[in-house]
Design a protein around this motif. Structure first.
Motif, short mmCIF file in Angstrom:
data_model
loop_
_atom_site.label_atom_id
_atom_site.label_comp_id
_atom_site.label_asym_id
_atom_site.label_seq_id
_atom_site.Cartn_x
_atom_site.Cartn_y
_atom_site.Cartn_z
N THR A 5 0.81 -1.22 0.00
CA THR A 5 0.00 0.00 0.00
C THR A 5 0.84 1.27 0.00
N ARG A 6 2.10 1.21 0.37
CA ARG A 6 2.96 2.40 0.38
C ARG A 6 3.31 2.77 -1.06
N VAL A 7 3.24 4.07 -1.37
CA VAL A 7 3.46 4.54 -2.74
C VAL A 7 4.62 5.53 -2.77
N GLU A 8 5.54 5.32 -3.71
CA GLU A 8 6.60 6.28 -3.99
C GLU A 8 6.37 6.81 -5.39
N LEU A 9 6.17 8.12 -5.49
CA LEU A 9 5.92 8.76 -6.78
C LEU A 9 7.14 9.61 -7.12
N SER A 10 7.73 9.40 -8.30
CA SER A 10 8.95 10.10 -8.68
C SER A 10 8.76 10.85 -9.99
N LEU A 11 9.48 11.99 -10.09
CA LEU A 11 9.48 12.79 -11.30
C LEU A 11 10.89 13.33 -11.50
N ASP A 12 11.42 13.15 -12.71
CA ASP A 12 12.75 13.68 -13.04
C ASP A 12 12.59 15.15 -13.43
N VAL A 13 12.75 16.02 -12.44
CA VAL A 13 12.56 17.46 -12.66
C VAL A 13 13.61 18.01 -13.61
N ALA A 14 14.84 17.52 -13.51
CA ALA A 14 15.94 18.06 -14.31
C ALA A 14 15.78 17.80 -15.80
N HIS A 15 15.11 16.69 -16.17
CA HIS A 15 15.02 16.33 -17.58
C HIS A 15 13.58 16.21 -18.10
N SER A 16 12.62 16.68 -17.34
CA SER A 16 11.22 16.53 -17.73
C SER A 16 10.85 17.48 -18.88
N PRO A 17 10.31 16.95 -19.98
CA PRO A 17 9.88 17.83 -21.06
C PRO A 17 8.61 18.62 -20.73
N SER A 18 7.89 18.23 -19.69
CA SER A 18 6.66 18.93 -19.31
C SER A 18 6.95 20.25 -18.60
N ILE A 19 8.15 20.38 -18.02
CA ILE A 19 8.49 21.58 -17.27
C ILE A 19 9.12 22.59 -18.22
N PRO A 20 8.53 23.77 -18.35
CA PRO A 20 9.10 24.78 -19.26
C PRO A 20 10.49 25.19 -18.79
N GLU A 21 11.35 25.53 -19.74
CA GLU A 21 12.72 25.94 -19.42
C GLU A 21 12.75 27.15 -18.51
N THR A 22 11.75 28.03 -18.65
CA THR A 22 11.71 29.24 -17.82
C THR A 22 11.51 28.90 -16.35
N GLY A 73 18.46 15.08 -9.52
CA GLY A 73 17.44 15.77 -10.30
C GLY A 73 16.07 15.13 -10.23
N VAL A 74 15.89 14.10 -9.41
CA VAL A 74 14.62 13.39 -9.32
C VAL A 74 13.94 13.72 -7.99
N LEU A 75 12.69 14.15 -8.07
CA LEU A 75 11.88 14.45 -6.89
C LEU A 75 11.04 13.22 -6.57
N THR A 76 11.12 12.75 -5.33
CA THR A 76 10.37 11.57 -4.90
C THR A 76 9.48 11.93 -3.72
N VAL A 77 8.23 11.50 -3.78
CA VAL A 77 7.26 11.73 -2.73
C VAL A 77 6.71 10.38 -2.31
N THR A 78 6.58 10.17 -1.00
CA THR A 78 6.02 8.90 -0.52
C THR A 78 4.73 9.16 0.24
N GLN A 136 -5.83 5.19 -2.18
CA GLN A 136 -5.82 6.43 -1.41
C GLN A 136 -4.40 6.98 -1.28
N ASN A 137 -3.42 6.10 -1.10
CA ASN A 137 -2.03 6.54 -1.01
C ASN A 137 -1.53 7.10 -2.35
N ARG A 138 -2.01 6.53 -3.44
CA ARG A 138 -1.63 7.06 -4.76
C ARG A 138 -2.14 8.48 -4.92
N GLU A 139 -3.39 8.71 -4.52
CA GLU A 139 -3.97 10.06 -4.61
C GLU A 139 -3.24 11.03 -3.68
N ALA A 140 -2.91 10.57 -2.47
CA ALA A 140 -2.20 11.44 -1.53
C ALA A 140 -0.82 11.82 -2.07
#
Length: 143
Positions: A38-55, A71-76, A85-89
């Motif tokens: 049930t424990r969830v770790e959600l990660s996003l590569d902030v340094a190389h993500s194409p969704s994040i504008p360069e600005t 460069g990776v942001l991880t949330v648990t 519910q943990n995925r939504e949180a």
């Protein structure tokens, strides 16, 4: 495939960039605690993500530097009993972190001087306070 993560109205992170990992939560939980991941770790590569504008990328990297690992942001999230519910949180927590990191910096403070009236009030209050203290020490007799 994961859903897209809406950070703001104009800033959306693609679901394909989010990586979820599941593991067993710690703590009490009854019979199912040893079998349910049930424990969830959600990660996003902030340094190389194409969704994040360069600005925004540099600002976000600077503000999140204490939380990033390569460069990776991880949330648990493990506070709920179900994986859903943990995925939504975790998604809500990730969106809030990204929203705060992408926010525009506050306007710089322009230094101001105190008004003449505020200076006069401050001095008058100091004089009143001094007179009160002087009155306390003047009239006492030691005999």
């Amino acid at each position: 495939m994961a859903r897209d993560l809406n950070v703001t109205r104009t800033f959306v992170v693609s679901g394909s960039e989010l990586h979820e990992r599941f593991s067993r939560s710690s703590g009490p939980g009854g019979q199912g605690v040893n079998t349910a991941d049930t424990r969830v770790e959600l990660s996003l590569d902030v340094a190389h993500s194409p969704s994040i504008p360069e600005t925004l990328r540099y600002r976000m990297l600077c503000r999140l530097r204490g939380r990033l690992v390569d460069g990776v942001l991880t949330v648990t999230a493990s506070e709920h009993r179900t994986q859903l519910q943990n995925r939504e949180a975790a998604r809500e927590r990730m969106a809030k972190l990204l929203r705060d990191a992408a926010a525009a910096p506050p306007p710089t403070r322009r230094p101001t001087r105190p008004t003449r009236g505020s200076k006069e009030r401050r001095i008058a209050e100091k004089k009143r306070r001094g007179q009160t203290k002087q009155g306390r020490r003047a009239g006492w007799d030691a005999s």
